[in-house]
Design an enzyme around this catalytic site. Structure first.
Site, PDB file in Angstrom:
ATOM      1  N   ASP A  26       0.827  -1.169   0.195  1.00 25.63           N
ATOM      2  CA  ASP A  26      -0.198  -0.103   0.058  1.00 25.63           C
ATOM      3  C   ASP A  26       0.974   1.225   0.030  1.00 25.63           C
ATOM      4  OD1 ASP A  26      -2.285   1.876   0.718  1.00 25.63           O
ATOM      5  OD2 ASP A  26      -1.275   1.785   2.603  1.00 25.63           O
ATOM      6  N   ASP A  28      -0.087   5.095   1.124  1.00 31.06           N
ATOM      7  CA  ASP A  28      -0.509   5.995   2.188  1.00 31.06           C
ATOM      8  C   ASP A  28      -0.351   5.137   3.444  1.00 31.06           C
ATOM      9  OD1 ASP A  28      -0.687   8.280   1.101  1.00 31.06           O
ATOM     10  OD2 ASP A  28      -2.676   8.434   1.181  1.00 31.06           O
ATOM     11  N   ARG A  35      -0.499  10.993   2.300  1.00 26.20           N
ATOM     12  CA  ARG A  35      -0.433  11.972   1.339  1.00 26.20           C
ATOM     13  C   ARG A  35       0.996  12.596   1.404  1.00 26.20           C
ATOM     14  NH1 ARG A  35      -1.100  11.271  -2.322  1.00 26.20           N
ATOM     15  NH2 ARG A  35      -1.491  13.501  -3.063  1.00 26.20           N
ATOM     16  N   ARG A 137     -12.464   9.001 -10.388  1.00 24.89           N
ATOM     17  CA  ARG A 137     -11.259   8.342 -11.057  1.00 24.89           C
ATOM     18  C   ARG A 137     -11.657   7.397 -12.094  1.00 24.89           C
ATOM     19  NH1 ARG A 137      -8.498   7.319  -4.953  1.00 24.89           N
ATOM     20  NH2 ARG A 137      -8.315   9.477  -4.754  1.00 24.89           N
ATOM     21  N   SER A 193     -11.317  10.515   3.528  1.00 29.05           N
ATOM     22  CA  SER A 193     -12.215  10.164   2.519  1.00 29.05           C
ATOM     23  C   SER A 193     -12.521   8.670   2.451  1.00 29.05           C
ATOM     24  CB  SER A 193     -11.382  10.543   1.272  1.00 29.05           C
ATOM     25  OG  SER A 193     -10.384   9.656   0.910  1.00 29.05           O
ATOM     26  N   ASP A 195     -13.709   5.626  -0.493  1.00 24.45           N
ATOM     27  CA  ASP A 195     -13.815   4.924  -1.989  1.00 24.45           C
ATOM     28  C   ASP A 195     -15.133   4.412  -2.278  1.00 24.45           C
ATOM     29  OD1 ASP A 195     -11.221   6.123  -2.401  1.00 24.45           O
ATOM     30  OD2 ASP A 195     -10.235   4.246  -1.959  1.00 24.45           O
ATOM     31  N   ASP A 223      -1.624  -0.466   5.969  1.00 22.75           N
ATOM     32  CA  ASP A 223      -1.717   0.024   7.449  1.00 22.75           C
ATOM     33  C   ASP A 223      -3.246  -0.018   7.619  1.00 22.75           C
ATOM     34  OD1 ASP A 223      -2.250   3.481   7.071  1.00 22.75           O
ATOM     35  OD2 ASP A 223      -2.147   2.082   5.349  1.00 22.75           O
ATOM     36  N   ASP A 237      -6.617 -11.954   1.768  1.00 27.93           N
ATOM     37  CA  ASP A 237      -6.785 -12.984   0.764  1.00 27.93           C
ATOM     38  C   ASP A 237      -5.824 -14.053   0.697  1.00 27.93           C
ATOM     39  OD1 ASP A 237      -6.180 -14.082  -2.287  1.00 27.93           O
ATOM     40  OD2 ASP A 237      -7.804 -12.592  -2.708  1.00 27.93           O
ATOM     41  N   THR A 240      -1.994 -14.129  -0.658  1.00 27.38           N
ATOM     42  CA  THR A 240      -1.164 -13.345  -0.122  1.00 27.38           C
ATOM     43  C   THR A 240      -0.676 -13.648   1.386  1.00 27.38           C
ATOM     44  OG1 THR A 240      -2.620 -11.684   0.703  1.00 27.38           O
ATOM     45  CG2 THR A 240      -1.979 -11.493  -1.445  1.00 27.38           C
TER      46      THR A 240
END
Length: 261
Positions: A26, A28, A35, A137, A193, A195, A223, A237, A240
């Site tokens: 990942d 961030d 950010r 996006r 935010s 998604d 994280d 998953d 992984t």
């Protein structure tokens, strides 16, 4: 024999010590503070790691934001670059096939969704509001009650406010209820935010790009690995090996222990 088999599938990575091991990150909170930009220590750690194994990132943001955070040579610094959960994907700097959220949902449903979001946002009581509350996006929409133009301090303040008042959690519940038949998943990530994307288009989407590459181990560092976080699906998953971190320092520590850097 194992390495020979993997290398046969994966000749482009045959020069590495372990060409059959992929390590995904990942962005961030894992490679960088939220950010903000990548540290010199993290860059050096990844360079050392890349000599041993195949590395890539899986981020929810678009490539432009990842370039801001990880640097202008990001496509050269990682073997795989998975922007927007892998809906935009690169292997060794070459673009792979991509998908589109708007093509999947259609304009009519999208309009209904956005009208509801804008109305809900307008009725929230917030200490501050900045700009870009809905960011469109390629593979999703990102909704931010405070606005993506908030400063670092304003982001920190909103995160505390949100922890107390559960704004994002309640917003997501309202959307789930209103659009139950849309086949959408809502994922709270970062500080400000969440998604919205088609179910199945979470970070596990990126794994289809490496399914035929002969990897024996795929590690993932994130994280937001708790249920509801945007790393949860790929972290848990079965394909992984998940590593939960709280900050980039954790990532560096675990990498050094795991891969003897």
């Amino acid at each position: 024999m194992t390495i020979f088999t993997a290398a046969k599938h994966n000749m482009s990575f045959a020069h590495k010590e372990k060409p059959d091991t992929l390590v995904l990150f990942d962005v961030d909170g894992t490679l960088t503070p939220a950010r903000l930009t990548i540290s010199e220590e993290m860059k050096q750690t990844l360079q050392a790691l890349r000599k041993k194994v195949v590395i890539g990132f899986v981020g929810g943001s678009d490539l432009a934001k990842q370039v801001e955070q990880l640097g202008p040579t990001v496509l050269q610094d990682f073997d795989y670059c998975f922007s927007e959960n892998g809906l935009t994907a690169y292997k060794q700097g070459k673009e792979l096939a991509s998908q589109s959220f708007i093509g999947w949902i259609g304009e009519e449903k999208y309009n209904k969704l956005i009208k509801f979001v804008l109305r809900y946002l307008s009725e929230l009581d917030l200490p501050v509001r900045r700009g870009t509350f809905v960011e469109f996006r390629n593979g999703m929409i990102n909704i931010s009650p405070v606005g993506r133009n908030a400063s670092t301090q304003e982001r920190n303040d909103f995160e505390k406010f949100d922890l107390e008042h559960k704004l994002r959690e309640k917003f997501v519940e309202a959307l789930r209820k209103e659009f139950a038949d849309y086949g959408l998943t809502y994922s709270i990530g970062g500080q400000i935010s969440f998604d919205v994307f088609p179910t199945g288009w979470d970070k596990t989407y990126a794994l289809q790009h490496v399914a035929d590459e002969g990897f024996k181990e795929i590690h993932f560092f994130g994280d937001k690995s708790y249920k509801g976080g945007n790393d949860y699906e790929i972290y848990t998953d079965e394909r992984t090996i998940g590593h939960a971190v709280k900050e980039p320092a954790d990532t560096i520590r675990i990498l050094k222990e795991l891969f003897d850097l």
